[in-house]
Design a protein around this motif. Structure first.
Motif, PDB file in Angstrom:
ATOM      1  N   ASP A  28      45.317  27.292  28.478  1.00  0.00           N
ATOM      2  CA  ASP A  28      45.299  25.979  29.129  1.00  0.00           C
ATOM      3  C   ASP A  28      44.229  25.903  30.210  1.00  0.00           C
ATOM      4  OD1 ASP A  28      48.888  25.407  28.896  1.00  0.00           O
ATOM      5  OD2 ASP A  28      47.247  25.066  27.489  1.00  0.00           O
ATOM      6  N   ALA A  31      40.864  25.603  28.478  1.00  0.00           N
ATOM      7  CA  ALA A  31      40.710  24.265  27.896  1.00  0.00           C
ATOM      8  C   ALA A  31      40.429  23.233  28.985  1.00  0.00           C
ATOM      9  CB  ALA A  31      41.978  23.892  27.124  1.00  0.00           C
ATOM     10  N   ARG A  32      41.127  23.369  30.099  1.00  0.00           N
ATOM     11  CA  ARG A  32      40.940  22.412  31.199  1.00  0.00           C
ATOM     12  C   ARG A  32      39.511  22.518  31.756  1.00  0.00           C
ATOM     13  NH1 ARG A  32      44.366  24.484  34.911  1.00  0.00           N
ATOM     14  NH2 ARG A  32      42.588  25.406  35.972  1.00  0.00           N
ATOM     15  N   GLN A  35      36.987  21.158  29.343  1.00  0.00           N
ATOM     16  CA  GLN A  35      37.003  19.688  29.320  1.00  0.00           C
ATOM     17  C   GLN A  35      36.348  19.117  30.577  1.00  0.00           C
ATOM     18  OE1 GLN A  35      40.497  17.796  27.934  1.00  0.00           O
ATOM     19  NE2 GLN A  35      39.881  15.781  28.673  1.00  0.00           N
ATOM     20  N   ARG A  36      36.552  19.774  31.687  1.00  0.00           N
ATOM     21  CA  ARG A  36      35.950  19.262  32.915  1.00  0.00           C
ATOM     22  C   ARG A  36      34.437  19.432  32.917  1.00  0.00           C
ATOM     23  NH1 ARG A  36      41.067  20.487  36.878  1.00  0.00           N
ATOM     24  NH2 ARG A  36      42.167  18.634  36.145  1.00  0.00           N
ATOM     25  N   ARG A  44      35.612  20.127  22.381  1.00  0.00           N
ATOM     26  CA  ARG A  44      36.273  20.982  23.350  1.00  0.00           C
ATOM     27  C   ARG A  44      36.965  22.186  22.708  1.00  0.00           C
ATOM     28  NH1 ARG A  44      41.750  19.769  26.548  1.00  0.00           N
ATOM     29  NH2 ARG A  44      42.457  20.028  24.412  1.00  0.00           N
ATOM     30  N   ASP A  45      37.720  21.934  21.665  1.00  0.00           N
ATOM     31  CA  ASP A  45      38.490  23.037  21.098  1.00  0.00           C
ATOM     32  C   ASP A  45      37.601  24.085  20.432  1.00  0.00           C
ATOM     33  OD1 ASP A  45      41.247  20.837  20.295  1.00  0.00           O
ATOM     34  OD2 ASP A  45      40.728  21.918  22.104  1.00  0.00           O
ATOM     35  N   VAL A  48      36.488  26.155  23.325  1.00  0.00           N
ATOM     36  CA  VAL A  48      37.581  27.018  23.788  1.00  0.00           C
ATOM     37  C   VAL A  48      37.690  28.236  22.866  1.00  0.00           C
ATOM     38  CG1 VAL A  48      40.089  27.186  24.092  1.00  0.00           C
ATOM     39  CG2 VAL A  48      38.866  25.151  24.882  1.00  0.00           C
ATOM     40  N   THR A 101      40.510  11.332  24.666  1.00  0.00           N
ATOM     41  CA  THR A 101      40.914  11.647  26.029  1.00  0.00           C
ATOM     42  C   THR A 101      42.084  10.807  26.514  1.00  0.00           C
ATOM     43  OG1 THR A 101      39.377  10.048  26.873  1.00  0.00           O
ATOM     44  CG2 THR A 101      38.585  12.316  26.707  1.00  0.00           C
ATOM     45  N   VAL A 121      35.205   7.276  33.076  1.00  0.00           N
ATOM     46  CA  VAL A 121      35.067   8.739  32.993  1.00  0.00           C
ATOM     47  C   VAL A 121      33.830   9.103  32.164  1.00  0.00           C
ATOM     48  CG1 VAL A 121      36.144  10.854  32.109  1.00  0.00           C
ATOM     49  CG2 VAL A 121      37.521   9.176  33.342  1.00  0.00           C
ATOM     50  N   LEU A 124      30.855   8.709  34.227  1.00  0.00           N
ATOM     51  CA  LEU A 124      30.689   9.838  35.145  1.00  0.00           C
ATOM     52  C   LEU A 124      29.981  10.990  34.430  1.00  0.00           C
ATOM     53  CD1 LEU A 124      31.312  11.439  37.783  1.00  0.00           C
ATOM     54  CD2 LEU A 124      33.491  12.069  36.752  1.00  0.00           C
ATOM     55  N   TYR A 125      30.398  11.281  33.201  1.00  0.00           N
ATOM     56  CA  TYR A 125      29.787  12.409  32.492  1.00  0.00           C
ATOM     57  C   TYR A 125      28.356  12.108  32.053  1.00  0.00           C
ATOM     58  CZ  TYR A 125      33.773  15.382  32.897  1.00  0.00           C
ATOM     59  OH  TYR A 125      34.739  16.185  33.433  1.00  0.00           O
ATOM     60  N   LEU A 139      29.430  21.289  41.088  1.00  0.00           N
ATOM     61  CA  LEU A 139      30.196  20.050  41.250  1.00  0.00           C
ATOM     62  C   LEU A 139      31.473  20.063  40.409  1.00  0.00           C
ATOM     63  CD1 LEU A 139      29.146  17.311  42.724  1.00  0.00           C
ATOM     64  CD2 LEU A 139      29.311  16.425  40.435  1.00  0.00           C
ATOM     65  N   ASP A 143      34.638  19.887  42.626  1.00  0.00           N
ATOM     66  CA  ASP A 143      35.236  18.554  42.744  1.00  0.00           C
ATOM     67  C   ASP A 143      36.238  18.254  41.643  1.00  0.00           C
ATOM     68  OD1 ASP A 143      33.650  18.337  44.896  1.00  0.00           O
ATOM     69  OD2 ASP A 143      32.407  16.697  44.156  1.00  0.00           O
ATOM     70  N   LEU A 144      36.009  18.789  40.455  1.00  0.00           N
ATOM     71  CA  LEU A 144      36.942  18.489  39.364  1.00  0.00           C
ATOM     72  C   LEU A 144      37.968  19.599  39.172  1.00  0.00           C
ATOM     73  CD1 LEU A 144      34.553  16.879  36.717  1.00  0.00           C
ATOM     74  CD2 LEU A 144      35.802  15.803  38.573  1.00  0.00           C
TER      75      LEU A 144
ATOM     76  N   VAL B  50      36.618   7.957  40.331  1.00  0.00           N
ATOM     77  CA  VAL B  50      36.350   8.327  38.932  1.00  0.00           C
ATOM     78  C   VAL B  50      36.592   9.819  38.712  1.00  0.00           C
ATOM     79  CG1 VAL B  50      34.666   8.250  37.065  1.00  0.00           C
ATOM     80  CG2 VAL B  50      34.693   6.446  38.758  1.00  0.00           C
ATOM     81  N   ARG B  55      39.951  14.028  36.339  1.00  0.00           N
ATOM     82  CA  ARG B  55      40.901  15.158  36.450  1.00  0.00           C
ATOM     83  C   ARG B  55      42.186  14.856  35.697  1.00  0.00           C
ATOM     84  NH1 ARG B  55      38.657  15.809  41.634  1.00  0.00           N
ATOM     85  NH2 ARG B  55      40.006  14.201  42.481  1.00  0.00           N
ATOM     86  N   THR B  58      42.529  15.018  31.679  1.00  0.00           N
ATOM     87  CA  THR B  58      42.530  16.277  30.930  1.00  0.00           C
ATOM     88  C   THR B  58      43.716  16.326  29.980  1.00  0.00           C
ATOM     89  OG1 THR B  58      41.575  17.318  32.845  1.00  0.00           O
ATOM     90  CG2 THR B  58      42.442  18.777  31.154  1.00  0.00           C
ATOM     91  N   THR B  59      43.432  16.615  28.740  1.00  0.00           N
ATOM     92  CA  THR B  59      44.510  16.676  27.752  1.00  0.00           C
ATOM     93  C   THR B  59      44.929  18.123  27.530  1.00  0.00           C
ATOM     94  OG1 THR B  59      42.777  16.671  26.090  1.00  0.00           O
ATOM     95  CG2 THR B  59      43.854  14.583  26.525  1.00  0.00           C
ATOM     96  N   ALA B  61      45.760  21.764  25.934  1.00  0.00           N
ATOM     97  CA  ALA B  61      44.994  22.569  24.981  1.00  0.00           C
ATOM     98  C   ALA B  61      45.589  22.413  23.589  1.00  0.00           C
ATOM     99  CB  ALA B  61      45.028  24.030  25.411  1.00  0.00           C
ATOM    100  N   THR B  63      44.010  24.272  21.028  1.00  0.00           N
ATOM    101  CA  THR B  63      43.580  25.466  20.303  1.00  0.00           C
ATOM    102  C   THR B  63      44.782  26.403  20.155  1.00  0.00           C
ATOM    103  OG1 THR B  63      41.520  25.233  21.496  1.00  0.00           O
ATOM    104  CG2 THR B  63      41.817  27.268  20.258  1.00  0.00           C
TER     105      THR B  63
END
Lengths: 220, 482
Positions: A28, A31-32, A35-36, A44-45, A48, A101, A121, A124-125, A139, A143-144, B50, B55, B58-59, B61, B63
């Protein structure tokens, strides 16, 4: 993480059950963090999975001189950066796969609100994509992900002061870019209206629209 | 008021409620009239909002273990297979030769990157006896030290200066300028030093093969015999140097290729045919005679060195090179390198040749020193002034110095003896300090020292090179018999 060391030692000796345990404990977090770094992304997966392949490959070199979490953050950041570098050279489809998301745990939100937030979001990316790798890393982790500068310094191998400097300039660039991002125009306009110290009632509004500079005649 | 640079730090402090009541009042008052600061503050709040949304977006995991198991299973099986193959080869013949033959039989796979190496998600289990078909796993090449300016070019990025911590993929090329070098690590005990005025392309780096193409200059290589099952080769023009378990350098200069070998063995091939088989210590050149050169050892090849902190030194112009342990970095610019946490003993070698010992504390966060900070650690530089130039200037003031002696004799008729006048000439050539002392310990009279000091301070010397210069002028005062 003391209780993790026996597990790591077993994984280093090729014990697959131990490696699985490490995976389950840190899946987790990885993954977090991925994603950030990536933002809304269907990749993402895959990233990971790639991170854990690298963990498997490199765990033999982990001697416990640094915290395992620091080592894992560093590895995750590096693998994600490699992914981003490759992604930058590929043609992109803008804002695809929006449902990726949408968080499942907030059913009370209206679809419009979810969509609108997702647009912000993604904006932002888009702006984060314009930052240098080092600034983006500082950052995102600070920040995230909420890591302190000292831990980021250990992860990226730079002095704390350097991390703080990167953070400051990253934010400065970000503020300038966000203020002109079309997808954020409405929110920016609302925030300008709500600012403290706004001109007294009756004074002309110096900011008729977000993203545009006030004219001389608009100023109080 | 508008048109000035927004006070970002103060606005952030306001946003985070870190200002004193008075500071808050002042800034709010300023905000009433400053459109740029209002806009900056709104952007700060926008980012906060934003980022908060990012934050919470976030979904969980998705995997699962089966997916990762499939990827790492292929990796594990590949490792087991390669160990067995290597073991059989070692029994059959001498290790270096056997591996050389084995390498020659390996197909040149397309370069892979990190995510390419991961097997597709699958639950299937390939029996251990079956040779794996997955692509070889990529090897991360991490930059562990950079001295001076080394340019990194990749297919996907603009050229930029190479930095410690960069992870390089195949396709990257490195160009070290004069007085510059880079150290890269590919695994415990394996890496290379790109020496000054050299250019190399990273052709391939995976678990089967590492290939560098040396376009010009020299690379010093270290290949760990125990820690790798990977073939290692350097291409230089029409030649190819293959090695395992060894330490060697390859030079390539205008078509001339040379090899210096200090440990292990290498084969030199041309068009796939072996032209030389070398065992250490040995040297070889495509156009004999061979002139041996030292083989450099890459830094930070130890296991876990990726966790080491980074020491960054901006180098003052007066410093020509740095020495750390057995490494010497001739630098023009900065030096950055990974090294173990703790005290780092290093030597700064000035352009004048003076060596200055320094001990720096490098903690886990690393240490970065600016040019000014490094300069502050060094003692005052020592310059050089041509002795002939000193003599010329002294000759021109000799009558004045003689006058000082004669005036002093009016008060001290018996004044005589051997004295030394110490003069310090600054960078601009003006005299910064002078003092006089007697060879036999007698204190010279004040009127003599004051007069001498005035004379030498009035007459500038030529500008010394490299910094201030201090020298002594011997003076022998002798009374003349009437």
């Amino acid at each position: 993480m003391e209780d993790l060391q026996p597990l790591i030692d077993r994984a280093r000796r090729g014990d697959e059950a131990a490696f699985r345990e490490i995976f389950e404990r840190h899946r987790d977090t990885v993954a977090r963090v991925v994603q950030r770094f990536l933002g809304p992304s269907a990749d993402r997966d895959d990233v990971v999975q790639d991170v854990f392949v690298h963990v498997f490959r490199s765990i033999g070199s982990f001697r416990g001189e640094a915290k395992f979490s620091t080592w894992l953050y560093r590895l995750t950041a590096n693998v994600t950066k490699m992914h981003l570098r490759r992604a930058q050279s590929r043609p992109r489809i803008a804002d695809a796969a929006i449902p990726e998301t949408v968080p499942e745990r907030e059913p009370a939100e209206s679809p419009e609100a979810i969509l609108s937030r997702d647009r912000r979001v993604r904006a932002l990316y888009r702006v984060l994509d314009r930052l240098s790798e080092k600034k983006r890393t500082a950052l995102v982790l600070h920040d995230l992900e909420g890591l302190p500068a000292k831990e980021i310094a250990a992860i990226v191998g730079a002095p704390v002061l350097t991390v703080r400097t990167r953070l400051f300039y990253a934010r400065k660039e970000l503020y300038a870019a966000l203020a002109t991002e079309p997808a954020l125009r409405e929110t920016m306009g609302r925030l300008l209206e709500d600012l403290p110290g706004r001109p007294d009632a009756g004074a002309p509004n110096p900011h008729p629209a977000a993203g545009s500079r006030p004219t001389k005649a608009d100023r109080p | 008021m508008s048109g000035h640079a927004p006070k970002t730090a103060a606005l952030l402090a306001l946003h985070e409620d870190r200002l004193s009541p008075a500071g808050r009042r002042r800034l709010r008052s300023h905000l009433r009239t400053c459109a740029d600061c209002r806009r900056e503050l709104a952007a700060i709040r926008l980012y906060a909002q934003v980022a908060d949304e990012a934050r919470t977006a976030t979904t969980p995991a998705r995997t699962d273990w089966a997916r990762v198991e499939g990827a790492i299973g292929a990796e594990a099986r590949r490792r087991r297979f390669r160990r067995r193959a290597l073991g059989m080869a070692t029994v059959a013949a001498a290790a270096a030769v056997a591996l050389g033959v084995g390498l020659a039989a390996r197909p040149d796979a397309v370069s892979t990157t990190a995510s390419d190496s991961a097997a597709p998600p699958t639950r299937s289990v390939v029996p251990p006896e079956v040779a794996p078909e997955a692509a070889p796993a990529s090897i991360q090449m991490e930059v562990t030290a950079v001295a001076g300016r080394v340019t990194l070019r990749t297919p996907h990025e603009r050229p930029r200066p190479l930095a410690v911590g960069d992870l390089l993929a195949p396709g990257a090329s490195l160009h070290a300028q004069a007085d510059a070098e880079a150290h890269l690590k590919m695994g415990a005990g394996t890496g290379f030093v790109l020496e000054p005025e050299s250019r190399v392309v990273l052709v391939r780096a995976d678990s089967e093969q590492v290939t560098l193409r040396l376009e010009t200059g020299r690379v010093s290589n270290a290949v760990d015999p125990a820690g790798t099952e990977t073939g290692y080769r350097v291409e230089a023009g029409p030649y190819e140097v293959r090695a395992t378990g060894t330490r060697f350098a390859v030079g390539h200069d205008g078509g001339l290729v040379s090899v210096d070998l200090t440990r292990g063995s290498v084969d030199v091939l041309r068009s796939g045919r072996r032209v030389e088989s070398m065992r250490a210590p040995a040297g070889w050149s495509s156009a004999p005679p061979h002139r041996s050169q030292p083989v450099r050892q890459p830094v930070a090849l130890a296991e876990g060195s990726a966790e080491w902190p980074v020491l960054r030194l901006s180098t003052p112009k007066r410093v020509r090179s740095w020495e750390l342990g057995d490494q010497t970095f001739d630098v023009a610019g900065g030096l950055a390198m990974r090294l173990p946490e703790g005290k780092a003993d290093l030597v700064a070698i000035e352009r004048t040749g003076r060596r200055i010992d320094l001990t720096l504390d490098v903690d886990s966060a690393g240490l970065a020193l600016s040019e000014a900070e490094v300069g502050a650690l060094l003692p005052e530089p020592v310059g050089h002034l041509d002795p002939e130039a000193i003599s010329t200037t002294l000759r021109s003031i000799r009558p004045s110095l003689q006058g000082c002696y004669e005036r002093a004799m009016r008060r001290r008729p018996d004044l005589h003896g051997r004295y030394r006048l110490e003069v310090k000439v600054g960078r601009s050539g003006t005299v910064q300090r002078s003092r006089m002392r007697s060879d036999d310990g007698d204190r010279p009279p004040n009127e003599l020292t004051d007069c001498m000091s005035r004379v030498v301070h009035r007459r500038p010397f030529p500008e010394p090179t490299g910094g201030p210069v201090t020298f002594e002028v011997p003076l022998n005062f002798q009374r003349v018999s009437p």
